[in-house]
Scaffold this active site. Sequence first.
Site, PDB file in Angstrom:
ATOM      1  N   TRP A 125      17.163   2.145  -6.582  1.00  0.00           N
ATOM      2  CA  TRP A 125      17.125   0.510  -6.290  1.00  0.00           C
ATOM      3  C   TRP A 125      17.313   0.478  -4.760  1.00  0.00           C
ATOM      4  CZ3 TRP A 125      16.651  -3.712  -9.027  1.00  0.00           C
ATOM      5  CH2 TRP A 125      16.879  -5.077  -8.175  1.00  0.00           C
ATOM      6  N   ASP A 169      -2.323  -0.579   0.097  1.00  0.00           N
ATOM      7  CA  ASP A 169      -2.277  -2.017  -0.350  1.00  0.00           C
ATOM      8  C   ASP A 169      -1.360  -2.740   0.300  1.00  0.00           C
ATOM      9  OD1 ASP A 169      -2.338  -4.241  -2.087  1.00  0.00           O
ATOM     10  OD2 ASP A 169      -1.588  -3.413  -3.774  1.00  0.00           O
TER      11      ASP A 169
END
Length: 285
Positions: free
Chosen positions: A92, A194
């Site tokens: 995280w 991307d």
Amino acid sequence: MLSHNVQLHIQALLNDTCTFNTVGGGSINDTYRIKTDKQTFFCKINSQATLPGLFDAEQSGLALLASQQLIRIPKVIANEQINGTQILILEWIEQGLRSDAFWETFGRQLATLHHVHHNQFGLATNNYMGALPQSNKLTDSWTDFFIHQRLQPQINLALDHKLLEPAHAKHFEKLYQQLGVIFQAEPPTLLHGDLWSGNFLCDDKGKPVLIDPAVYYGHRSMDLAMTTLFGGFDARFYESYNYHFPLPTNYRQQWEVCNLYPLLIHLNLFGKSYLADILNTIRQY
């Protein structure tokens, strides 16, 4: 919500009791924040039958970027399958504020990444761009790679689904004849692949983090063009990049042509609302 079996499997992987909360950022995946007594994780879930090997490709891309030790990349905690479900668990990333220093660092780090070279365009393995397969067949020429591994597969798909007309394909053929002039010779460069505003973070120390890559070795304008497609990048980012890796004089033309690829991807995924932008570019040629 996650099935009970998947939750149990994740708890076994993490060797702890977990709580699961849905979070944003999952356009093609179901995404969750997983909390244990000691740690927090980010989790993606998808169907193996729908997008086979999606998380294997993502893990490989993250590993390739991380191996350069140039920009922070989330650590992969687990990449598993259970009963046809793909599970990717990442560390995280606590987020911070995007200061001037953040943008200057991001520009410098991307410029440094773009100095990582290969002897061919492409990659040894294929991967995905969003929800569509991306062919990375190794090729000696950038223009050949851009035509045959990027534009033409998407054009063929759009023609099959009546999203483009044969007349549009002829405009692309005219563009192909000019690519050798538009793109000056540069060595194959390691790309995120991307790089839109949803695929980077600012961590709690104010440093850039790259996520959700579609990596290959290509022309650096592919990454830079993508940053402009939906906005979200500060002018200081481009100034810093240009200072550390000067842009060619026709960089705006290169970016406009490079963005035909993600625009075609969006045309095939989401429909004709992206057609006008594609036609505005190809009709110039």
